[in-house]
Scaffold this motif. Sequence first.
Motif, PDB file in Angstrom:
ATOM      1  N   LYS A  62       0.823  -1.218   0.000  1.00  0.00           N
ATOM      2  CA  LYS A  62       0.000   0.000   0.000  1.00  0.00           C
ATOM      3  C   LYS A  62       0.856   1.267   0.000  1.00  0.00           C
ATOM      4  CE  LYS A  62      -3.783   2.231   2.456  1.00  0.00           C
ATOM      5  NZ  LYS A  62      -4.768   2.111   3.528  1.00  0.00           N
ATOM      6  N   TYR A  63       1.933   1.279   0.774  1.00  0.00           N
ATOM      7  CA  TYR A  63       2.750   2.473   0.910  1.00  0.00           C
ATOM      8  C   TYR A  63       4.067   2.402   0.138  1.00  0.00           C
ATOM      9  CZ  TYR A  63      -0.647   3.776   4.391  1.00  0.00           C
ATOM     10  OH  TYR A  63      -1.820   4.095   5.020  1.00  0.00           O
ATOM     11  N   ASN A  64       4.202   1.397  -0.726  1.00  0.00           N
ATOM     12  CA  ASN A  64       5.371   1.248  -1.584  1.00  0.00           C
ATOM     13  C   ASN A  64       6.678   1.256  -0.778  1.00  0.00           C
ATOM     14  OD1 ASN A  64       6.554   0.838  -4.075  1.00  0.00           O
ATOM     15  ND2 ASN A  64       6.786   3.026  -4.476  1.00  0.00           N
ATOM     16  N   LEU A  65       6.724   0.394   0.241  1.00  0.00           N
ATOM     17  CA  LEU A  65       7.885   0.269   1.107  1.00  0.00           C
ATOM     18  C   LEU A  65       8.681  -0.977   0.730  1.00  0.00           C
ATOM     19  CD1 LEU A  65       6.033   1.008   4.464  1.00  0.00           C
ATOM     20  CD2 LEU A  65       7.377   2.618   3.100  1.00  0.00           C
ATOM     21  N   SER A  66       9.758  -1.228   1.444  1.00  0.00           N
ATOM     22  CA  SER A  66      10.516  -2.464   1.257  1.00  0.00           C
ATOM     23  C   SER A  66      10.821  -3.060   2.624  1.00  0.00           C
ATOM     24  CB  SER A  66      11.812  -2.210   0.477  1.00  0.00           C
ATOM     25  OG  SER A  66      12.663  -1.375   1.229  1.00  0.00           O
ATOM     26  N   ILE A  67      11.195  -4.330   2.620  1.00  0.00           N
ATOM     27  CA  ILE A  67      11.468  -5.047   3.866  1.00  0.00           C
ATOM     28  C   ILE A  67      12.452  -6.163   3.583  1.00  0.00           C
ATOM     29  CG2 ILE A  67       9.566  -6.678   3.555  1.00  0.00           C
ATOM     30  CD1 ILE A  67       9.152  -6.528   6.617  1.00  0.00           C
ATOM     31  N   SER A  68      13.195  -6.547   4.597  1.00  0.00           N
ATOM     32  CA  SER A  68      14.058  -7.714   4.472  1.00  0.00           C
ATOM     33  C   SER A  68      13.178  -8.956   4.633  1.00  0.00           C
ATOM     34  CB  SER A  68      15.149  -7.702   5.550  1.00  0.00           C
ATOM     35  OG  SER A  68      15.802  -8.952   5.558  1.00  0.00           O
ATOM     36  N   VAL A  69      12.865  -9.587   3.524  1.00  0.00           N
ATOM     37  CA  VAL A  69      11.981 -10.750   3.556  1.00  0.00           C
ATOM     38  C   VAL A  69      12.631 -11.887   4.342  1.00  0.00           C
ATOM     39  CG1 VAL A  69      10.768 -12.459   2.143  1.00  0.00           C
ATOM     40  CG2 VAL A  69      10.835 -10.066   1.420  1.00  0.00           C
ATOM     41  N   TYR A 127       0.394 -14.839   1.189  1.00  0.00           N
ATOM     42  CA  TYR A 127      -0.031 -13.546   0.651  1.00  0.00           C
ATOM     43  C   TYR A 127      -0.828 -13.734  -0.638  1.00  0.00           C
ATOM     44  CZ  TYR A 127      -0.119  -8.538  -0.087  1.00  0.00           C
ATOM     45  OH  TYR A 127      -0.538  -7.237  -0.255  1.00  0.00           O
ATOM     46  N   ALA A 128      -0.480 -14.725  -1.424  1.00  0.00           N
ATOM     47  CA  ALA A 128      -1.246 -15.016  -2.642  1.00  0.00           C
ATOM     48  C   ALA A 128      -2.678 -15.416  -2.285  1.00  0.00           C
ATOM     49  CB  ALA A 128      -0.564 -16.120  -3.447  1.00  0.00           C
ATOM     50  N   GLU A 129      -2.828 -16.268  -1.277  1.00  0.00           N
ATOM     51  CA  GLU A 129      -4.166 -16.689  -0.849  1.00  0.00           C
ATOM     52  C   GLU A 129      -4.971 -15.516  -0.312  1.00  0.00           C
ATOM     53  OE1 GLU A 129      -3.788 -19.783   2.055  1.00  0.00           O
ATOM     54  OE2 GLU A 129      -2.862 -21.174   0.644  1.00  0.00           O
ATOM     55  N   ALA A 130      -4.342 -14.715   0.527  1.00  0.00           N
ATOM     56  CA  ALA A 130      -5.053 -13.606   1.165  1.00  0.00           C
ATOM     57  C   ALA A 130      -5.432 -12.519   0.165  1.00  0.00           C
ATOM     58  CB  ALA A 130      -4.194 -13.006   2.274  1.00  0.00           C
ATOM     59  N   SER A 131      -4.583 -12.285  -0.820  1.00  0.00           N
ATOM     60  CA  SER A 131      -4.849 -11.222  -1.789  1.00  0.00           C
ATOM     61  C   SER A 131      -5.567 -11.734  -3.037  1.00  0.00           C
ATOM     62  CB  SER A 131      -3.547 -10.530  -2.186  1.00  0.00           C
ATOM     63  OG  SER A 131      -2.656 -11.447  -2.778  1.00  0.00           O
ATOM     64  N   TYR A 179       2.558 -14.038  -9.570  1.00  0.00           N
ATOM     65  CA  TYR A 179       2.523 -12.583  -9.398  1.00  0.00           C
ATOM     66  C   TYR A 179       3.018 -12.209  -8.006  1.00  0.00           C
ATOM     67  CZ  TYR A 179       0.771  -7.887  -8.638  1.00  0.00           C
ATOM     68  OH  TYR A 179       0.687  -6.562  -8.323  1.00  0.00           O
ATOM     69  N   THR A 180       2.557 -12.933  -6.998  1.00  0.00           N
ATOM     70  CA  THR A 180       2.931 -12.652  -5.612  1.00  0.00           C
ATOM     71  C   THR A 180       4.417 -12.879  -5.404  1.00  0.00           C
ATOM     72  OG1 THR A 180       0.721 -13.354  -4.961  1.00  0.00           O
ATOM     73  CG2 THR A 180       2.332 -13.133  -3.210  1.00  0.00           C
ATOM     74  N   ARG A 181       4.964 -13.915  -6.010  1.00  0.00           N
ATOM     75  CA  ARG A 181       6.399 -14.190  -5.898  1.00  0.00           C
ATOM     76  C   ARG A 181       7.208 -13.017  -6.445  1.00  0.00           C
ATOM     77  NH1 ARG A 181       6.644 -18.524  -8.895  1.00  0.00           N
ATOM     78  NH2 ARG A 181       5.919 -19.879  -7.231  1.00  0.00           N
ATOM     79  N   ARG A 182       6.779 -12.476  -7.606  1.00  0.00           N
ATOM     80  CA  ARG A 182       7.469 -11.313  -8.186  1.00  0.00           C
ATOM     81  C   ARG A 182       7.342 -10.091  -7.277  1.00  0.00           C
ATOM     82  NH1 ARG A 182       5.161 -13.377 -12.867  1.00  0.00           N
ATOM     83  NH2 ARG A 182       3.521 -11.795 -12.870  1.00  0.00           N
ATOM     84  N   VAL A 237       6.924 -10.058  -3.951  1.00  0.00           N
ATOM     85  CA  VAL A 237       7.757 -10.257  -2.772  1.00  0.00           C
ATOM     86  C   VAL A 237       9.230 -10.023  -3.123  1.00  0.00           C
ATOM     87  CG1 VAL A 237       8.582 -11.980  -1.096  1.00  0.00           C
ATOM     88  CG2 VAL A 237       6.133 -11.743  -1.549  1.00  0.00           C
ATOM     89  N   HIS A 238       9.637 -10.492  -4.273  1.00  0.00           N
ATOM     90  CA  HIS A 238      11.024 -10.274  -4.726  1.00  0.00           C
ATOM     91  C   HIS A 238      11.292  -8.780  -4.914  1.00  0.00           C
ATOM     92  CE1 HIS A 238      14.875 -11.304  -6.505  1.00  0.00           C
ATOM     93  NE2 HIS A 238      14.601 -10.446  -7.483  1.00  0.00           N
ATOM     94  N   ALA A 239      10.315  -8.062  -5.459  1.00  0.00           N
ATOM     95  CA  ALA A 239      10.490  -6.626  -5.746  1.00  0.00           C
ATOM     96  C   ALA A 239      10.596  -5.796  -4.461  1.00  0.00           C
ATOM     97  CB  ALA A 239       9.343  -6.119  -6.594  1.00  0.00           C
ATOM     98  N   VAL A 240       9.887  -6.183  -3.403  1.00  0.00           N
ATOM     99  CA  VAL A 240       9.903  -5.375  -2.169  1.00  0.00           C
ATOM    100  C   VAL A 240      10.977  -5.845  -1.187  1.00  0.00           C
ATOM    101  CG1 VAL A 240       7.466  -4.766  -2.352  1.00  0.00           C
ATOM    102  CG2 VAL A 240       8.131  -6.754  -0.963  1.00  0.00           C
ATOM    103  N   ASP A 241      11.732  -6.865  -1.567  1.00  0.00           N
ATOM    104  CA  ASP A 241      12.770  -7.397  -0.678  1.00  0.00           C
ATOM    105  C   ASP A 241      13.974  -6.461  -0.667  1.00  0.00           C
ATOM    106  OD1 ASP A 241      14.468  -8.889   0.867  1.00  0.00           O
ATOM    107  OD2 ASP A 241      14.338 -10.703  -0.352  1.00  0.00           O
ATOM    108  N   SER A 242      14.234  -5.846   0.465  1.00  0.00           N
ATOM    109  CA  SER A 242      15.351  -4.906   0.568  1.00  0.00           C
ATOM    110  C   SER A 242      16.702  -5.610   0.459  1.00  0.00           C
ATOM    111  CB  SER A 242      15.274  -4.116   1.885  1.00  0.00           C
ATOM    112  OG  SER A 242      15.361  -4.996   2.994  1.00  0.00           O
ATOM    113  N   ASP A 243      16.742  -6.912   0.621  1.00  0.00           N
ATOM    114  CA  ASP A 243      18.002  -7.662   0.491  1.00  0.00           C
ATOM    115  C   ASP A 243      18.432  -7.769  -0.970  1.00  0.00           C
ATOM    116  OD1 ASP A 243      18.036  -8.091   3.238  1.00  0.00           O
ATOM    117  OD2 ASP A 243      16.988 -10.006   3.076  1.00  0.00           O
ATOM    118  N   ASN A 244      17.531  -7.471  -1.901  1.00  0.00           N
ATOM    119  CA  ASN A 244      17.849  -7.581  -3.330  1.00  0.00           C
ATOM    120  C   ASN A 244      18.468  -6.310  -3.885  1.00  0.00           C
ATOM    121  OD1 ASN A 244      16.878 -10.183  -3.540  1.00  0.00           O
ATOM    122  ND2 ASN A 244      14.802  -9.506  -3.955  1.00  0.00           N
ATOM    123  N   THR A 245      18.560  -5.260  -3.091  1.00  0.00           N
ATOM    124  CA  THR A 245      19.070  -3.995  -3.623  1.00  0.00           C
ATOM    125  C   THR A 245      20.545  -3.833  -3.361  1.00  0.00           C
ATOM    126  OG1 THR A 245      18.453  -2.857  -1.587  1.00  0.00           O
ATOM    127  CG2 THR A 245      16.891  -2.809  -3.433  1.00  0.00           C
TER     128      THR A 245
END
Length: 131
Positions: free
Chosen positions: A83-90, A108-112, A118-121, A123-131
Amino acid sequence: NQPSKTMNYQKKHVLTILHKSGITVDQANAETYCLRVCSELGFNSDLSNMVSAQAKRISNMEHLNARSCHMIVAVSVFFLIEKYNLSISVNNLCRILNVTRPTMVKWYAEASARPVSYTRRFVHAVDSDNT
């Protein structure tokens, strides 16, 4: 299915014994558990309270109210991150909740109500460990 049935029987048996002894056990509360997880993640109090409020809303949803606190907290965190376009260490979130990344993606796929791919992509995009 057998281990789950056995475990559920054992839990029911213990709760029955405790109840007969006059002891009641409260159900786990996702909003309170959420505050502990947010603290470990280093969230500030405002963000922690937002995640907790989201966990309360999710707990009241008919299709998610019987889910584990771990799932509700993970879904709440990802909802606000999206919602707020944040990132997190998954990896850190997985470690704190003691679940695997694929499990978190599935939750998250089930809940959303989105495809797992799509959900995997996401989660990968918001993972701060990937930057």
